[in-house]
Design an enzyme around this catalytic site. Sequence first.
Site, mmCIF file in Angstrom:
data_model
loop_
_atom_site.group_PDB
_atom_site.id
_atom_site.type_symbol
_atom_site.label_atom_id
_atom_site.label_comp_id
_atom_site.label_asym_id
_atom_site.label_seq_id
_atom_site.Cartn_x
_atom_site.Cartn_y
_atom_site.Cartn_z
ATOM 1 N N HIS A 126 -1.417 -10.839 5.863
ATOM 2 C CA HIS A 126 -1.455 -10.604 7.472
ATOM 3 C C HIS A 126 -2.737 -10.095 7.643
ATOM 4 O O HIS A 126 -3.263 -10.617 8.759
ATOM 5 C CB HIS A 126 -0.465 -10.077 8.051
ATOM 6 N N ALA A 127 -3.414 -9.191 6.948
ATOM 7 C CA ALA A 127 -4.861 -8.552 7.424
ATOM 8 C C ALA A 127 -5.953 -10.029 7.092
ATOM 9 O O ALA A 127 -7.153 -9.809 7.944
ATOM 10 C CB ALA A 127 -5.308 -7.677 6.494
#
Length: 461
Positions: free
Chosen positions: A144-145
């Site tokens: 998700h980063a």
Amino acid sequence: MERLTAFDASLLYAESSSVPMHVCSIAELDTSTTPGGYSFDGIRSHLASRMRALPELRAKLANSQLNLDHPVWVEDTELDVAHHLHQIALPAPGGRRELSEVCGRIASIPLDRNKPLWEMWVIEGVAGADPHDGPIALMIKVHHAAVDGVSAGNLISQLCDLQPDAPPPDAVDGPGVARPLEIAAGGLVRFLTRPLELTRAVPSTVSTVVSTVSRALTGRAMAAPFTAPATVFNAEITGDRTLALAQLELEEVKRVKNRYGVKVNDVVMALCAGALRGYLEGRGELPDKPLVAVVPASVRGVSDRPGRNQLSGMFCNLKTDISDPVERLQAIAESSSRAKEHSTALAPTLLADVTQAIPPAVLGAAFELMSHTPLKHAPIHNVVISNVAGPTAKLYAMGAEMKALYPLGPIFHGSGLNITVMSLSGKLNVGIITCRQLVDDLWDLADLFQGELRELVDRSR
């Protein structure tokens, strides 16, 4: 190099063995359209030919012990697709439960931070078919980063083509390389300019608090956090995941939308609310108070801040205390409209500015503590619901026609259910994920979506 923003970095700091922070998607592919026929080696070669156009998949994390700021993305000059692309077969009979079992296990494993933060799994034996003339599944994991919902959709579009035999897209520059001293020097500059970030965050935070209090006093605020009732999904989680999938006709969703003068997203929320109501009622666990959902929203095009995650969000009342599905839909539409107005009135850069103003060591420690510490108070909310608009055209992945694309988001301590919806070629694909220790079978919930839609369609005639 590309330095992570505080918000992007927080998604690294929030990760633990119980809370892996990747997003996933499961694509159903028809290999009969593959030029020259299906083979795993062919998929690997096809993917390798696309990597020049996918900088997100070529970037890995880098840091320096002297760095006073967040890590950076750098180009992986030794990227080997074979380290990221895997092959697996379903056990017989290869039905939906076998698929969800295998995909749940894959979703449970955090990504290796020493490599670019993604994996792909080619899953054969779907429906017991020979992959050379039948369907396969492709599961994609990305941290998700590195992507949010919108950029993940864009990544899928770059991976796919409009024709089964399309040539590779043009190359796209990556983040470049950096030595440890360069990373530390850039971090020092960011450290020295952090007080300037604070001057951005304070006014927008104060304005948000004043605006929210004013709206709450006049009944124009979104649903409040910590007002959600406790459910089976609002508890401590482990890293073990289970999931289920549903596919709906987008045309039927639009028919309901047009009949009642609401938005597609209102119908999606109503379907989620109805399915959750029926599921909890069937377990004898339906709370008297309505469930509350957090709905992420993209601020791309509105925010001028850097970062791969450009997100805001709002709390929405799911009106699960209303038994009639049409009344529930109309009440959700009204509540969602109020929540959207409230969310729009907030500074679109608020989340980015507040996190950016917090020193990395403090931000990292806070998120790491949260990822390892179950919440002991009332639930902040009951479920995360995300609706992502996908491509309208027919897509081909590695030459195979994509028949479905089911997205799956992360879950957290105290918030153990995520429902993500994505449209694709006239279908609405629903991905549902939770912790296996909370609920060991989600198919009872997934199967309620079709009935909820059918009832709304019948009532709209």
